[in-house]
Design a protein around this motif. Structure first.
Motif, PDB file in Angstrom:
ATOM      1  N   GLU A 161       7.290  -0.285   2.519  1.00 37.82           N
ATOM      2  CA  GLU A 161       6.060   0.173   1.879  1.00 37.82           C
ATOM      3  C   GLU A 161       5.046   0.057   2.990  1.00 37.82           C
ATOM      4  O   GLU A 161       4.009   1.064   2.969  1.00 37.82           O
ATOM      5  CB  GLU A 161       5.586  -0.797   0.666  1.00 37.82           C
ATOM      6  CG  GLU A 161       6.559  -0.546  -0.438  1.00 37.82           C
ATOM      7  CD  GLU A 161       6.124  -1.545  -1.634  1.00 37.82           C
ATOM      8  OE1 GLU A 161       5.008  -1.564  -2.058  1.00 37.82           O
ATOM      9  OE2 GLU A 161       6.996  -2.021  -2.146  1.00 37.82           O
ATOM     10  N   HIS A 249      -6.603   0.435   1.229  1.00 39.01           N
ATOM     11  CA  HIS A 249      -5.302   0.740   0.792  1.00 39.01           C
ATOM     12  C   HIS A 249      -5.212  -0.279  -0.365  1.00 39.01           C
ATOM     13  O   HIS A 249      -6.068  -1.302  -0.732  1.00 39.01           O
ATOM     14  CB  HIS A 249      -4.394  -0.271   1.646  1.00 39.01           C
ATOM     15  CG  HIS A 249      -2.714  -0.508   1.270  1.00 39.01           C
ATOM     16  ND1 HIS A 249      -2.404  -1.869   0.745  1.00 39.01           N
ATOM     17  CD2 HIS A 249      -1.931   0.270   1.111  1.00 39.01           C
ATOM     18  CE1 HIS A 249      -1.356  -1.891   0.095  1.00 39.01           C
ATOM     19  NE2 HIS A 249      -0.736  -0.476   0.610  1.00 39.01           N
ATOM     20  N   GLY A 251      -2.208  -1.502  -3.076  1.00 39.98           N
ATOM     21  CA  GLY A 251      -0.856  -1.724  -3.308  1.00 39.98           C
ATOM     22  C   GLY A 251      -0.526  -2.346  -4.799  1.00 39.98           C
ATOM     23  O   GLY A 251      -1.061  -3.256  -4.901  1.00 39.98           O
ATOM     24  N   THR A 280      -0.387   2.807  -4.051  1.00 39.83           N
ATOM     25  CA  THR A 280       1.013   2.543  -4.757  1.00 39.83           C
ATOM     26  C   THR A 280       0.994   2.169  -6.045  1.00 39.83           C
ATOM     27  O   THR A 280      -0.128   1.345  -6.449  1.00 39.83           O
ATOM     28  CB  THR A 280       1.996   1.650  -4.213  1.00 39.83           C
ATOM     29  OG1 THR A 280       1.675   0.219  -3.993  1.00 39.83           O
ATOM     30  CG2 THR A 280       2.342   2.080  -2.662  1.00 39.83           C
ATOM     31  N   MET A 341       3.749   6.383  -3.892  1.00 40.73           N
ATOM     32  CA  MET A 341       2.766   6.130  -2.988  1.00 40.73           C
ATOM     33  C   MET A 341       2.108   7.441  -2.773  1.00 40.73           C
ATOM     34  O   MET A 341       2.683   8.590  -2.593  1.00 40.73           O
ATOM     35  CB  MET A 341       3.299   5.707  -1.843  1.00 40.73           C
ATOM     36  CG  MET A 341       2.222   5.549  -0.581  1.00 40.73           C
ATOM     37  SD  MET A 341       2.700   5.014   1.023  1.00 40.73           S
ATOM     38  CE  MET A 341       3.018   3.309   0.586  1.00 40.73           C
TER      39      MET A 341
END
Length: 347
Positions: A161, A249, A251, A280, A341
């Protein structure tokens, strides 16, 4: 320079804390000095008369990573203390908004830049799915088994990832990266250790997640002067100036956010032109969404949602629509079972 402009410009305010006293006219009108020299002299005199200019000059000369803004009015914060985005420098610094006068400190291992920072009487609770991650137990377990279970849904694992995200971030290498809803810093630490960014900000609403991140940093013997800062903030009220961040980002987070549309609008606001957002999450499936995974029944979430404390899961079409409606372009995605993603870019 800001200093020279402010000294030469007339002031509309009589507040001594915001503007320097008037410089004697003879200094600025001396016929023996050319215009550039007169401006330098004005600046020097204003600096000597205004104690606040020392702070402002330090900000002007500091690293370009000084991006923190007040979460109330979004004005840049005045910083006192050592410059730098590493943990010791942040811990030893104080931050204050010059407009609304609100102060922020890092008395804990993180810098609290929430609107409620410093409040003594008022308290605010988020939805259950958000409050869950403020629990010390969940924070402790997150990297000790909790996150690993995501593999069952198609998440490829931390290393893969991370590399997938790095591929999306190639165009903004060397910039400032914010890992929002960072949890225990699972990816924040990897981004910081990669050396690919001028600074990494691990941001979460959970105090205990940030403490866990700090503990992991110590256990992994990550140098304390690494350009990694721990910040507590609300995803729907990001404490950064507009157009100041290169990469963001998120996650496995968007399904926990109280208002994904407000959050992505904020992400779009703070990204620089060309900045990249990568996230994600779990796609909506009959397993995690039940009947609401059926397209015809998706509108029922408006009725069921307010009384349902479970997570929000989306279709890929919804995620793309969300990014585009918040001003992001060049949407792309990678899907593996219910793992997705996806990425968008600030035009």
């Amino acid at each position: 320079m800001e200093l020279a402009v402010r000294a030469a410009a007339p002031s509309c305010s009589s507040s001594p804390s915001l503007h320097p006293p008037r410089v004697p006219c003879r200094l600025g009108r001396s016929p023996g000095l050319p215009l550039p020299a007169r401006r330098v002299a004005l600046a020097a005199a204003a600096f000597a008369l205004d104690p606040f200019q020392e702070i402002k000059t330090e900000l002007n000369d500091a690293s370009k990573t000084e991006v923190f803004a007040c979460p109330v009015c979004y004005e840049p914060l005045i910083r006192t203390g050592p410059p730098g985005m590493n943990l010791p420098a942040i811990y030893r610094s104080g931050f204050k908004c010059s407009k609304c006068n609100k102060s922020f400190t890092s008395k804990d291992v993180f810098l609290d830049l929430t609107v409620t920072s410093g409040m003594k009487e008022y308290s605010e609770l988020k939805p259950a799915r958000t409050e869950l991650f403020r629990s010390p137990l969940v924070s402790f377990l997150y990297e000790r088994g909790w996150r690993q279970n995501f593999n069952r849904s198609g998440f490829p694992g931390r290393d893969e990832e991370f590399q997938m995200a790095q591929d999306y971030f190639q165009s903004v290498a060397g910039g400032i990266l914010v890992d929002v809803s960072c949890g225990s810093g699972l990816f924040s630490r990897k981004f910081a250790s990669s050396g690919a960014y001028s600074a990494v900000i691990a941001l979460d609403f959970s105090e205990n997640m940030l403490r866990q991140c700090y503990d992991y940093i110590k256990q992994e013997e990550t140098p304390m002067n690494t350009n990694l800062a721990l910040v507590r903030a609300d995803i729907s009220r990001l404490p950064f100036a507009s157009c100041s961040i290169d990469a963001i980002h998120a996650g496995a987070a968007i399904h926990c956010w109280p208002s994904p549309s407000n959050a992505i609008a904020e992400i779009s606001r703070v990204l620089k032109p060309g900045g990249v957002f990568v996230a994600t999450t779990f796609l909506s499936t009959p397993t995690n969404s039940g009947p609401l995974s059926i397209d015809a029944l998706r509108p029922l979430r408006q009725i069921v949602g307010p009384v349902n404390s479970s997570y929000n899961f989306f279709t890929e079409g919804e995620l793309e629509d969300l990014c585009r409606s918040c001003g992001l372009i060049n949407y792309s995605s990678k899907v593996q079972r219910s793992f997705i993603m996806f990425s968008g870019q600030k035009p």
